[in-house]
Structures are given as structure tokens and as C-alpha cells.
Design an enzyme around this catalytic site. Structure first.
Site, mmCIF file in Angstrom:
data_model
loop_
_atom_site.group_PDB
_atom_site.id
_atom_site.type_symbol
_atom_site.label_atom_id
_atom_site.label_comp_id
_atom_site.label_asym_id
_atom_site.label_seq_id
_atom_site.Cartn_x
_atom_site.Cartn_y
_atom_site.Cartn_z
ATOM 1 N N GLU A 162 0.836 -1.198 0.000
ATOM 2 C CA GLU A 162 0.000 0.000 0.000
ATOM 3 C C GLU A 162 0.876 1.254 0.000
ATOM 4 O O GLU A 162 0.627 2.202 -0.752
ATOM 5 C CB GLU A 162 -0.929 0.011 1.216
ATOM 6 C CG GLU A 162 -1.833 1.238 1.258
ATOM 7 C CD GLU A 162 -2.519 1.423 2.593
ATOM 8 O OE1 GLU A 162 -3.679 1.884 2.588
ATOM 9 O OE2 GLU A 162 -1.901 1.125 3.642
ATOM 10 N N TRP A 211 -8.588 -1.360 0.117
ATOM 11 C CA TRP A 211 -9.286 -0.148 -0.324
ATOM 12 C C TRP A 211 -10.574 -0.461 -1.092
ATOM 13 O O TRP A 211 -11.250 0.451 -1.562
ATOM 14 C CB TRP A 211 -8.358 0.702 -1.204
ATOM 15 C CG TRP A 211 -7.435 1.580 -0.414
ATOM 16 C CD1 TRP A 211 -6.156 1.315 -0.039
ATOM 17 C CD2 TRP A 211 -7.735 2.878 0.101
ATOM 18 N NE1 TRP A 211 -5.629 2.361 0.676
ATOM 19 C CE2 TRP A 211 -6.571 3.340 0.769
ATOM 20 C CE3 TRP A 211 -8.857 3.709 0.053
ATOM 21 C CZ2 TRP A 211 -6.504 4.579 1.407
ATOM 22 C CZ3 TRP A 211 -8.794 4.946 0.681
ATOM 23 C CH2 TRP A 211 -7.633 5.371 1.347
ATOM 24 N N TYR A 233 -4.217 9.993 -0.829
ATOM 25 C CA TYR A 233 -2.847 10.194 -0.350
ATOM 26 C C TYR A 233 -1.789 10.415 -1.433
ATOM 27 O O TYR A 233 -1.081 11.425 -1.434
ATOM 28 C CB TYR A 233 -2.421 8.985 0.495
ATOM 29 C CG TYR A 233 -3.243 8.769 1.734
ATOM 30 C CD1 TYR A 233 -2.967 9.452 2.909
ATOM 31 C CD2 TYR A 233 -4.293 7.855 1.737
ATOM 32 C CE1 TYR A 233 -3.723 9.244 4.054
ATOM 33 C CE2 TYR A 233 -5.055 7.639 2.885
ATOM 34 C CZ TYR A 233 -4.765 8.342 4.034
ATOM 35 O OH TYR A 233 -5.511 8.138 5.169
ATOM 36 N N ARG A 257 13.446 22.719 10.130
ATOM 37 C CA ARG A 257 12.223 22.386 10.865
ATOM 38 C C ARG A 257 11.016 22.345 9.936
ATOM 39 O O ARG A 257 9.879 22.349 10.379
ATOM 40 C CB ARG A 257 12.010 23.400 11.990
ATOM 41 C CG ARG A 257 13.099 23.346 13.063
ATOM 42 C CD ARG A 257 12.766 24.237 14.242
ATOM 43 N NE ARG A 257 12.858 25.655 13.917
ATOM 44 C CZ ARG A 257 13.941 26.408 14.114
ATOM 45 N NH1 ARG A 257 15.028 25.862 14.637
ATOM 46 N NH2 ARG A 257 13.934 27.692 13.812
ATOM 47 N N CYS A 298 -6.542 9.986 6.871
ATOM 48 C CA CYS A 298 -6.471 9.743 8.318
ATOM 49 C C CYS A 298 -5.054 10.019 8.805
ATOM 50 O O CYS A 298 -4.847 10.849 9.678
ATOM 51 C CB CYS A 298 -6.895 8.317 8.637
ATOM 52 S SG CYS A 298 -8.619 7.950 8.267
ATOM 53 N N ARG A 349 -5.315 11.899 12.319
ATOM 54 C CA ARG A 349 -6.474 12.594 12.892
ATOM 55 C C ARG A 349 -7.503 11.618 13.443
ATOM 56 O O ARG A 349 -8.245 11.922 14.386
ATOM 57 C CB ARG A 349 -7.143 13.483 11.845
ATOM 58 C CG ARG A 349 -7.760 12.694 10.704
ATOM 59 C CD ARG A 349 -8.676 13.492 9.800
ATOM 60 N NE ARG A 349 -9.180 12.637 8.745
ATOM 61 C CZ ARG A 349 -10.287 11.881 8.852
ATOM 62 N NH1 ARG A 349 -11.002 11.899 9.957
ATOM 63 N NH2 ARG A 349 -10.665 11.107 7.852
ATOM 64 N N ASP A 395 -8.677 3.855 13.642
ATOM 65 C CA ASP A 395 -9.292 2.578 13.984
ATOM 66 C C ASP A 395 -8.179 1.752 14.613
ATOM 67 O O ASP A 395 -7.324 1.210 13.911
ATOM 68 C CB ASP A 395 -9.836 1.938 12.708
ATOM 69 C CG ASP A 395 -10.351 0.518 12.892
ATOM 70 O OD1 ASP A 395 -10.105 -0.085 13.941
ATOM 71 O OD2 ASP A 395 -10.966 -0.001 11.944
ATOM 72 N N ASN A 409 -0.829 1.143 9.753
ATOM 73 C CA ASN A 409 -0.209 2.460 9.674
ATOM 74 C C ASN A 409 1.214 2.436 10.201
ATOM 75 O O ASN A 409 2.113 3.071 9.640
ATOM 76 C CB ASN A 409 -1.042 3.481 10.455
ATOM 77 C CG ASN A 409 -2.436 3.679 9.910
ATOM 78 O OD1 ASN A 409 -3.396 3.804 10.674
ATOM 79 N ND2 ASN A 409 -2.577 3.706 8.599
ATOM 80 N N TYR A 469 -14.171 0.313 17.345
ATOM 81 C CA TYR A 469 -15.574 0.152 16.962
ATOM 82 C C TYR A 469 -16.262 -0.796 17.939
ATOM 83 O O TYR A 469 -15.637 -1.694 18.515
ATOM 84 C CB TYR A 469 -15.673 -0.361 15.525
ATOM 85 C CG TYR A 469 -15.411 0.730 14.515
ATOM 86 C CD1 TYR A 469 -16.419 1.631 14.169
ATOM 87 C CD2 TYR A 469 -14.152 0.889 13.938
ATOM 88 C CE1 TYR A 469 -16.181 2.659 13.272
ATOM 89 C CE2 TYR A 469 -13.908 1.916 13.041
ATOM 90 C CZ TYR A 469 -14.926 2.798 12.708
ATOM 91 O OH TYR A 469 -14.681 3.824 11.824
ATOM 92 N N ALA A 494 -15.394 -0.962 9.105
ATOM 93 C CA ALA A 494 -16.538 -0.059 9.063
ATOM 94 C C ALA A 494 -16.344 0.920 7.912
ATOM 95 O O ALA A 494 -15.301 1.560 7.803
ATOM 96 C CB ALA A 494 -16.665 0.706 10.372
#
Length: 298
Positions: free
Chosen positions: A63, A85, A127, A159, A179, A200, A203, A211, A243, A297
Site C-alpha cells: 500500500e 481499499w 494520499y 524544521r 487519516c 487525525r 481505527d 499504519n 468500533y 466499518a
């Protein structure tokens, strides 16, 4: 030394015990906490591929490689046996046509029929589009990944070494707004590259393990391209949730004892960030508990 995976299991426990029960976008419902973090030391080669359940790490890396192409259509993913997806375009197709097509049949059509894939496999400017082809107000496209690697090589104490995907004018055209939305990088005086990623919405049962792997795989590639060693991976999350139909799975995972984290290496130095393949990633010492199944979900 406390096992680093316990950070993740502690978050699960905190949500189950103290989470705020909420009605969410999907209608399934969640318990959530606001503001969570974990950090993993990558400097010795160990990576956060969770051991309290089997994580299909190759799927997560594939991915991430797809994100780096700038692609927004699921056809290459389906052809590469990545189905994470499919739920969103399938739901859109079923709603638009009323056809009670199975996921398997839908994916077969996506893989085999280019015209069908062009119409129904598109996710919008998600993305990869934002990372590699952010469209500025002046009509110019901006490659945030290439810019990041250039800065790491030329000004590693900057920075401003970050990229993000929250492109406000295009959010409404996305199948799912980003996300994991902001990635920031930091180079120490001994040339170790650390990454901080802000998510943000998370799940925790199904999303976070993927991730972690995808972000660390990207960190490996970027570090190699910039001639740097690995430092830390730091993860921050806003709405961090389970969930309501994931509670039993979470309790099962919490009950398991973490095992040694595996190691990851890159088999070669690719000529550019665009030339890595799944065969370049080697994971050793991964001996997890059994997989835990749960519904996504949508």
C-alpha cells in the site's frame, strides 16, 4: 525493559475502560479517546510489526509503495492482491447501480476491465495524489516527497521537513479524507532519521497496525535515499477509537503476551524513491500470535 508493544495494548485497555461512547460516521459506533501517542526505537533494526496478532506486513508495504506512485485507482492494488481499499468504491458502485455484486466479482472486474476500473476503481485525490502531485493554486504540481528528500540531503536541521495530505479544496472529492495526514522528519547530530506521524482518526484494531508498518517502511526508504540511519518512529493520534463490534477482538489481543519484535532490512539501495518493490523488504524473526478477524466499518 518494558516491551514496546505494550504501549499499543495500553491504548486498547484505556479505550475499553474509559473511552467516550459515540455515534460515528459509519453508524457502527465507537468508544474513543482524544490524543494518544506511542514511540518505537528503530535504531537496532526492530520494527513495530505487532506480535499479539498476525499483521500482514507485506500488504501494508505494498500500500505504501502504491502511495508513492501517486496513484488513486485501486486496479494496481487489486492486481497485487491488496484489497484494503475495495470497500469504498464497492459501496459507491452498489449504491449507484443497485447491483448486489459480491466483493470478489467486483474486484475481478476491476482487475480485468480497464474501462470499468477507470470508472469504478477511482478513489479521488487521496494520499498519493497529494504526496506526489499536490496541485497549487497557480496550477503547478508539487512533489512533496522529492522535496523532503532534497531537504534531508541539503539542510537536515530544517524544521520544515514534512508533507501532508489535508488538501482542503479536494477533500470532498476523496473516497475517504486522509487519516494519517502529517509526516514530519528530524535528523540528529549523529545522522539518525526520526519520523513523527499525526493521524487525525485511528481505527485502533485494524488501522493502526497497518499504519505503523507503512510509515516505518517509508522511513526506511527515505533514510536510505538520504544516506541516513534510523532513529525513532513517533505516532500521534487524535480521535483514537475501537468500533463497538471490535471489543471482543480487542480483549483477546490484550490477553496475549507480546513476543520479540521482528527486524526489517532493505535488500538493496534503489536508484530513487520510485524504484523500490516489495522484494526489497526483508523481515526476519516474526513469530506472532494468530490473526484476529474483524469487519471494516465503511
Amino acid at each position: 525493559m518494558r516491551h514496546p508493544e505494550l504501549q499499543y495494548l495500553d491504548l486498547m485497555s484505556a479505550i475499553l475502560e474509559h473511552g467516550d461512547q459515540r455515534v460515528d460516521r459509519t453508524g457502527v459506533g465507537t468508544k474513543s479517546i482524544f490524543g494518544a501517542s506511542v514511540r518505537f526505537d528503530l535504531s537496532r533494526g526492530q520494527v513495530p510489526i505487532l506480535t499479539t496478532k498476525r499483521v500482514y506486513w507485506k500488504t501494508a508495504v505494498k500500500e505504501m509503495l502504491w502511495f508513492l506512485t501517486g496513484g488513486t485507482n485501486i486496479q494496481p492494488l487489486i492486481r497485487d492482491n491488496v484489497r484494503i481499499w475495495t470497500d469504498w468504491p464497492l459501496a459507491a458502485y452498489q449504491k449507484a447501480t443497485g447491483e448486489a455484486i459480491s466483493q470478489e466479482a467486483f474486484e475481478s472486474r476491476i482487475a480485468e476491465d480497464d474501462a470499468f476500473a477507470a470508472k469504478w476503481g477511482e478513489l479521488g485525490p487521496v494520499y498519493g495524489k497529494q504526496w506526489r502531485r499536490w496541485l497549487g493554486a497557480d496550477g503547478r504540481e508539487h512533489d512533496q516527497i522529492a522535496g523532503l528528500i532534497h531537504t534531508l540531503k541539503t539542510n537536515p536541521t530544517s524544521r520544515r521537513m514534512l508533507f501532508h495530505a489535508w488538501n482542503v479544496p479536494e477533500i470532498g472529492s476523496m473516497a475517504l479524507p486522509p487519516c494519517h495526514m502529517v509526516y514530519q522528519y528530524y535528523v540528529t547530530s549523529d545522522n539518525k532519521l526520526s519520523c513523527m506521524m499525526y493521524q487525525r482518526s485511528c481505527d485502533l484494531l485494524l488501522g493502526a497496525p497497518f499504519n505503523y508498518v507503512g510509515c516505518v517502511a517509508l522511513q526506511y526508504m527515505i533514510a536510505q535515499q538520504a544516506g541516513l540511519d534510523l532513529g525513532e518512529f513517533v505516532w500521534f493520534s487524535g480521535d483514537t477509537h475501537l468500533y463497538l463490534n471490535h471489543f471482543e477482538q480487542a480483549k483477546l489481543q490484550i490477553s496475549r503476551e507480546p513476543r520479540d519484535l521482528p527486524t526489517m532490512t532493505l535488500a538493496r539501495r534503489a536508484a530513487s524513491i520510485d524504484e523500490y518493490t516489495i522484494d526489497d523488504f526483508a523481515v526476519e524473526g516474526y513469530a506472532p500470535h494468530d490473526a484476529i478477524k474483524a469487519d471494516v466499518a465503511v
